[in-house]
Design an enzyme around this catalytic site. Structure first.
Site, mmCIF file in Angstrom:
data_model
loop_
_atom_site.group_PDB
_atom_site.id
_atom_site.type_symbol
_atom_site.label_atom_id
_atom_site.label_comp_id
_atom_site.label_asym_id
_atom_site.label_seq_id
_atom_site.Cartn_x
_atom_site.Cartn_y
_atom_site.Cartn_z
ATOM 1 N N ASP A 62 2.210 6.295 10.930
ATOM 2 C CA ASP A 62 3.137 6.757 9.797
ATOM 3 C C ASP A 62 2.554 8.440 10.127
ATOM 4 O O ASP A 62 3.800 9.430 8.844
ATOM 5 C CB ASP A 62 2.834 6.856 8.211
ATOM 6 N N ASP A 72 1.743 -6.432 2.565
ATOM 7 C CA ASP A 72 2.236 -3.951 2.121
ATOM 8 C C ASP A 72 2.022 -3.545 0.934
ATOM 9 O O ASP A 72 1.987 -2.340 0.696
ATOM 10 C CB ASP A 72 4.031 -4.123 2.592
#
Length: 590
Positions: free
Chosen positions: A307, A529
């Site tokens: 990311d 998550d």
């Protein structure tokens, strides 16, 4: 039009442990072997000064220090160069040079040395002419004996020593994937509780080990540290190749566009120094230990900072991302320099997924951003073995009934459907092939390979289409009837309801000529998550709230698609999610 990124596996942080090893350097992609070793022994200390790699204008040196005197809480090693050498970079210690004199001071995490204990450090140097080895060392002001073994008079060989590690084109070919004992234990406990052999079968497949905070290096929260994992992998590689996957994930200002997995290190210059000296250096020191680099069978695949650089491409409108971007770039550069220098370590940069960087307005700039960071490294493009997509995400490898994103439906191209929003790449395989072209055009070598994380992108179960339905007459209805990706919104990323485990880890799933060199499970199926804020706790990300919404940037509002069965912090075991992933696995688990 970029979508919100996915988040990862992470745990609370505390403490760290000294990593006592020295990196074996790699120059221009070739293993540089030991050129000279100096052994020094005395009653107070012993020092091993080892030139582990050299080239015409520089060298890498590993130093092992053993304290034979009283215990100490910090140490300073001093020595003097006999030539014109200059220290250019050091690790696991602070290096100060004044003329030929070099002072090496311990860090806070490796200063304590009991009698008989050892510490390791290392550095790169530059020189012209010759590179004579220092002959005198002192530890905390007390001289170590200067007895030495003369260096060899012949130049160092240019090929790996017998039995030593090497760098192959595809680390997954011919190798067995390492099973993380921590994850095997998680799966076993759940399968035993549920009485499910099918769930237990998940433990047969390799998953990545996440170095998601400094404490993970030593091991905390009941989990094994990196050295223990490497020792275990080394033992399993005694007779045949083994691939162990390690996620490097602790950049300053981590996950600037999300709240579920913000990191421990601030996006500041001091944070960058902490990242380099207390996170990357210890990891590189462990992985660079000679017992691992000397193995002909041990292959270490590293996934570098999920990311990070994608946020540098698409999320500069967010102040947190704008602040973090230079630290992402410098930190990634530092990580590549440290890890590429280890001969049996393979480096793969995260390129998000098709639903994030698939638009042409994102893909070209992304290739340039990666080229910018990688060309700043010492080895340039050679410092990267390839890229990985779909890390911890849910985008399918292929959309079997939607192979043509430009198919005309009702006079409009299929990618005009709201789910795709004019993004021509519906799946990871087509996206990776397109990114390959962009990256090679930006200067990367044609040999780069791509990995796809298939741990949660199977989308099996009752809602999976089984054949083409060609009757719908609008792009929206046609996509809805035929796509296997069941998310309400393609930008949904947190604990997705209806998701299933995807294809099993496999080398060359499309054949040896394809740019995708392996399927991998980087996100361990069943680890959350992220959680979301509630009346009982404020931590978490609203994108993980099953009652919340996501927006597409064009005025559209959608459900988060998150599973409603729990509120589980990132990285912790999420039983309901694991059970769903197994039930909806495609192909089915057995």
């Amino acid at each position: 039009m970029a979508t919100t990124p996915s988040t990862r596996s992470h745990r609370p942080v505390w403490g760290r442990r000294s990593a006592l090893a020295a990196a074996i350097a790699l120059s221009a992609g070739t293993l540089a072997v030991i050129g000279a070793t100096q052994a020094h022994a005395a009653s107070s200390c012993s020092v091993q000064y080892q030139v582990s790699s050299s080239w015409p204008t520089g060298a890498t040196v590993a130093i092992d220090i053993t304290n034979n005197g009283p215990a100490t809480t910090s140490w300073t090693l001093t020595f003097a160069f006999a030539g014109n050498q200059q220290v250019t970079q050091g690790w696991n210690a602070t290096y100060t040079q004044n003329g030929p004199n070099v002072s090496v001071a311990s860090e806070s995490y490796n200063g304590a040395l009991a009698t008989g204990a050892s510490a390791s450090t290392g550095f790169n140097l530059s020189y012209s002419g010759s590179n004579p080895t220092p002959t005198a060392f002192t530890l905390n002001g007390t001289a170590c004996d200067n007895g030495q073994t003369p260096p060899p008079t012949s130049p160092p060989p240019t090929s790996p020593p017998p039995g030593g590690g090497s760098h192959v084109a595809n680390p997954f070919v011919g190798a067995t994937g390492y099973l993380n004992p921590d994850y095997v234990k998680e799966v076993g406990a759940q399968a035993s509780q549920d009485g499910s052999a099918t769930e237990g079968a998940v433990a047969k497949y390799p998953t990545a080990i996440w170095m998601d905070h400094i404490g993970a290096i030593a091991g905390d929260g009941g989990r094994l540290g990196l050295q223990s994992q490497m020792d275990d992998a080394l033992a399993k590689a005694a007779n045949a190749p083994v691939t162990i996957e390690v996620v490097i994930y602790d950049l300053p200002g981590r996950d600037c566009a999300a709240l579920a997995s913000n990191g421990e290190i601030p996006a500041t210059q001091a944070g960058l120094t902490e990242y380099e000296s207390q996170y990357i250096d210890p990891i590189a020191a462990i992985l660079g230990n000679a017992k691992y680099t000397g193995s002909a069978n041990l292959r270490v695949v590293t996934v570098i900072e999920p990311d990070s650089l994608p946020n540098a491409v698409t999320n500069q409108s967010k102040p947190a991302c704008q602040t973090a971007t230079p630290f992402y770039e410098q930190g990634t550069e530092y990580a590549l320099n440290a890890l590429h220098a280890i001969p049996n370590v393979y480096t793969y940069l995260d390129i998000a997924h098709s639903a994030w960087l698939g638009w042409s307005s994102n893909m070209g700039p992304a290739a340039q951003e990666y080229a910018k960071v990688v060309t700043a490294t010492k080895a340039g493009f050679a410092s990267v073995d390839g890229f990985i997509s779909d890390t911890a995400n849910y985008t399918p490898v292929t959309e079997p009934f939607l192979p043509n994103s430009q198919l005309s439906v009702g006079g409009q191209p299929l990618d005009s459907a709201k789910f795709y929003q004019w993004n021509p790449y519906f799946d990871e395989h087509t996206y990776d092939n397109a990114m390959y072209t962009q990256l090679v055009s930006a200067g990367f070598p044609s040999s780069i390979g791509f990995l796809i994380d298939t741990s949660r992108n199977g989308w099996g179960g009752a809602n999976r289409p089984t054949q083409l339905n060609s009757s719908p007459t609008t792009p929206d209805s046609y996509a809805a009837a035929n796509k296997i990706d069941q998310r309400p919104f393609r930008g949904d990323w947190c604990n997705q309801a209806g998701a299933g485990i995807g294809a099993r880890p496999q080398a060359q799933p499309f054949g040896s000529a394809d740019h995708v060199i392996a399927y991998v499970w980087i996100k361990p199926p069943g680890e959350s998550d992220g959680d979301y804020p509630t009346a009982s706790h404020s931590h978490g990300d609203p994108h993980c709230d099953p009652n919340g919404t996501n927006t597409d940037g064009n005025g559209g509002t959608y459900s988060t698609g998150s599973l409603a069965a729990g509120d589980v912090p990132a990285g912790q075991w999420y039983a309901a999610e694991f059970q769903q992933l197994v039930a909806n696995a495609y192909p089915s688990m057995s």
